[in-house]
Design a protein around this motif. Sequence first.
Motif, PDB file in Angstrom:
ATOM      1  N   LEU A  44      92.962 -40.768  63.874  1.00  0.00           N
ATOM      2  CA  LEU A  44      94.199 -41.162  63.022  1.00  0.00           C
ATOM      3  C   LEU A  44      95.414 -40.708  63.675  1.00  0.00           C
ATOM      4  O   LEU A  44      96.298 -41.490  63.628  1.00  0.00           O
ATOM      5  CB  LEU A  44      93.876 -40.535  61.512  1.00  0.00           C
ATOM      6  N   ILE A  45      95.461 -39.752  64.196  1.00  0.00           N
ATOM      7  CA  ILE A  45      96.631 -38.719  64.599  1.00  0.00           C
ATOM      8  C   ILE A  45      97.096 -39.791  65.907  1.00  0.00           C
ATOM      9  O   ILE A  45      98.391 -40.026  65.914  1.00  0.00           O
ATOM     10  CB  ILE A  45      96.309 -37.397  64.873  1.00  0.00           C
TER      11      ILE A  45
ATOM     12  N   TYR B 263     100.581 -41.920  66.072  1.00  0.00           N
ATOM     13  CA  TYR B 263     101.534 -41.935  67.201  1.00  0.00           C
ATOM     14  C   TYR B 263     101.834 -42.912  67.988  1.00  0.00           C
ATOM     15  O   TYR B 263     102.956 -43.314  68.479  1.00  0.00           O
ATOM     16  CB  TYR B 263     101.094 -40.602  67.938  1.00  0.00           C
ATOM     17  N   ARG B 264     100.492 -43.708  68.686  1.00  0.00           N
ATOM     18  CA  ARG B 264     100.713 -44.750  69.255  1.00  0.00           C
ATOM     19  C   ARG B 264     101.591 -45.853  68.523  1.00  0.00           C
ATOM     20  O   ARG B 264     102.089 -46.596  69.436  1.00  0.00           O
ATOM     21  CB  ARG B 264      99.258 -45.211  69.694  1.00  0.00           C
ATOM     22  N   ARG B 265     101.085 -46.027  67.282  1.00  0.00           N
ATOM     23  CA  ARG B 265     101.892 -47.321  66.767  1.00  0.00           C
ATOM     24  C   ARG B 265     103.212 -47.020  66.177  1.00  0.00           C
ATOM     25  O   ARG B 265     104.202 -47.815  66.421  1.00  0.00           O
ATOM     26  CB  ARG B 265     100.886 -47.798  65.608  1.00  0.00           C
TER      27      ARG B 265
ATOM     28  N   MET C 243     107.953 -40.217  64.124  1.00  0.00           N
ATOM     29  CA  MET C 243     108.487 -40.390  62.742  1.00  0.00           C
ATOM     30  C   MET C 243     107.421 -40.827  61.821  1.00  0.00           C
ATOM     31  O   MET C 243     107.424 -40.765  60.531  1.00  0.00           O
ATOM     32  CB  MET C 243     109.912 -41.012  62.655  1.00  0.00           C
ATOM     33  N   GLY C 244     106.317 -41.632  62.526  1.00  0.00           N
ATOM     34  CA  GLY C 244     105.267 -42.264  61.542  1.00  0.00           C
ATOM     35  C   GLY C 244     104.556 -41.235  60.883  1.00  0.00           C
ATOM     36  O   GLY C 244     104.076 -41.507  59.658  1.00  0.00           O
TER      37      GLY C 244
ATOM     38  N   LEU D 106      93.626 -49.494  60.406  1.00  0.00           N
ATOM     39  CA  LEU D 106      94.665 -48.773  61.430  1.00  0.00           C
ATOM     40  C   LEU D 106      95.905 -49.304  61.578  1.00  0.00           C
ATOM     41  O   LEU D 106      96.535 -49.356  62.950  1.00  0.00           O
ATOM     42  CB  LEU D 106      93.999 -48.424  62.589  1.00  0.00           C
ATOM     43  N   THR D 107      96.287 -50.439  60.845  1.00  0.00           N
ATOM     44  CA  THR D 107      97.565 -51.213  61.245  1.00  0.00           C
ATOM     45  C   THR D 107      98.701 -50.303  61.394  1.00  0.00           C
ATOM     46  O   THR D 107      99.652 -50.588  61.896  1.00  0.00           O
ATOM     47  CB  THR D 107      97.551 -52.300  60.531  1.00  0.00           C
TER      48      THR D 107
END
Length: 525
Positions: free
Chosen positions: A179-180, A184-186, A190-191, A274-275
Amino acid sequence: MNVSEETVVVPVQTGTTIETTKPRPVAHQTTEAFKDIAFGSAAGIVGKFVEYPFDTVKVRLQSQPEHLPLQYTGPLDCFKQAIRRDGFLGLYRGISAPLAGAAIENSSLFLSYRLAQDFLQATLLPANEPLPLSALVTCGGVSGAVTSLVLTPIELIKCKMQVPPDSTTQYNRPGPLTLIASIYRREGLMGFWHGQLGTLIREAGGSAAWFGSYEGVSLFFRQIRDGKNAIRDEALPVYQQMLAGAAAGMSYNFLFYPADTIKSRMQTEESGQLTGGKRKFATVGKALWREQVTMESVRRSVEKVILDPRYKDLLALLKGLRNGAVYGTKVRFPHALVMVFLFRTGTLREKARIIFKATRQHARNLALFALTYKSSLLALKYVRPERKEAQYDTFLAGLIGGYTIFGRGIQSSVNQQIVIYIFARVVLALAKLSIAPRDPAVPGGGGLGLIRDEDGVISKRAWPIFASLSWASVMYLFRYHPDTLQPSLRSSMKYIYENADHWDCDLRHTHLGGCFRVTRFNLGA
């Protein structure tokens, strides 16, 4: 050097004392900070093991999709489905991150709470006096706001792990590291603060409520034990500390629960795929409002309560209270308006205050009488095994209400007018009953049958006699015993009959100063 100050009293040669400040060593502050971090971390970890299953159920209930039928009917149903699907340990899924988070959260919360207190005592408030409750509430809010910055990323991961994946998804349940990486990838760094506003509102407001409730309840226990001079720093028994903590926890969770619901919905939307899609706090709040609160849903809820026989008695009490207030206002306001403006002197504000006071008292008394009367009727009915109203229950309930609302204490003219109004009609009704024949077939047994009036002579002549004697008596009392009459009646009779004996003439003599002379003529003198 960072120091903390404490106040000491130093004697001088004149015999008086002065207050000075003495630096407190940094070691003391360091020890207190270490205690806050260590004890807060331990408390957070223990508390998380206890509360986590309930938190899992809360998040699952909060995150149910708004466009689909509800998956759970309530907390118990959610517990049952979760245990049936994943077992009891499934309620602890994802607890590793929250355990670390709880340690960080509590240590940050208590440390920032102490620092906020030190800041207030160093700047705005005396350092040698205990902080007032309002300052402690403020410090709680500040500590919650600081803690929200640390807590939001942890809450984000926790909420996404607590929600079960959609039945149509092809993804396995992700772990915290997955999940982390996905967030971070998407969304970048700041997400991880997605839902920060909701966490800020919950933590700042909730922490203010938590610390305020805890300190308030603790002070209450100390005052019971030691009186008004209770010292805040003295320790309480463990059970009292637990009660104070329970009150604080309920305040924290109840007052700002809506903000937490919005936050949970934001952080769990589309979590199974995981959108990482984002919606703003206000947008989610409006969507939840439209989903849960519509005029049709409100109408159905109200209608369901009104038609439910279980609430019949309660609704009767509420409507009696409401109708008493409405009728009292409708009756008293126009009467007070006319009487005050015709017979009272004073400014417009003073007259408006008198009208408002009389109207409020009349409305309040009728409302309270209706509530007391109907409550007494219900009590008398339910003390009987058959749950039925007896013939004289209305008399007993009226007796209780009359004494409670109109009979006790110093009575105002408004109350006297109401009672006299009722009494006059009771006398008239009893006069009619005295000549009415008895009839067992009629509810109440018919009339009293005290006087026979077969030819109707009494009925025909009773009213003229009654009216004549009433006016004769009131005129006699007005002349020789005016103090025994009601003030409003005495005032109106004085205006009609006494003032008729005098004639005021304004003989206006125009002078340079514009003055004039008033002359009173006594008629017949």
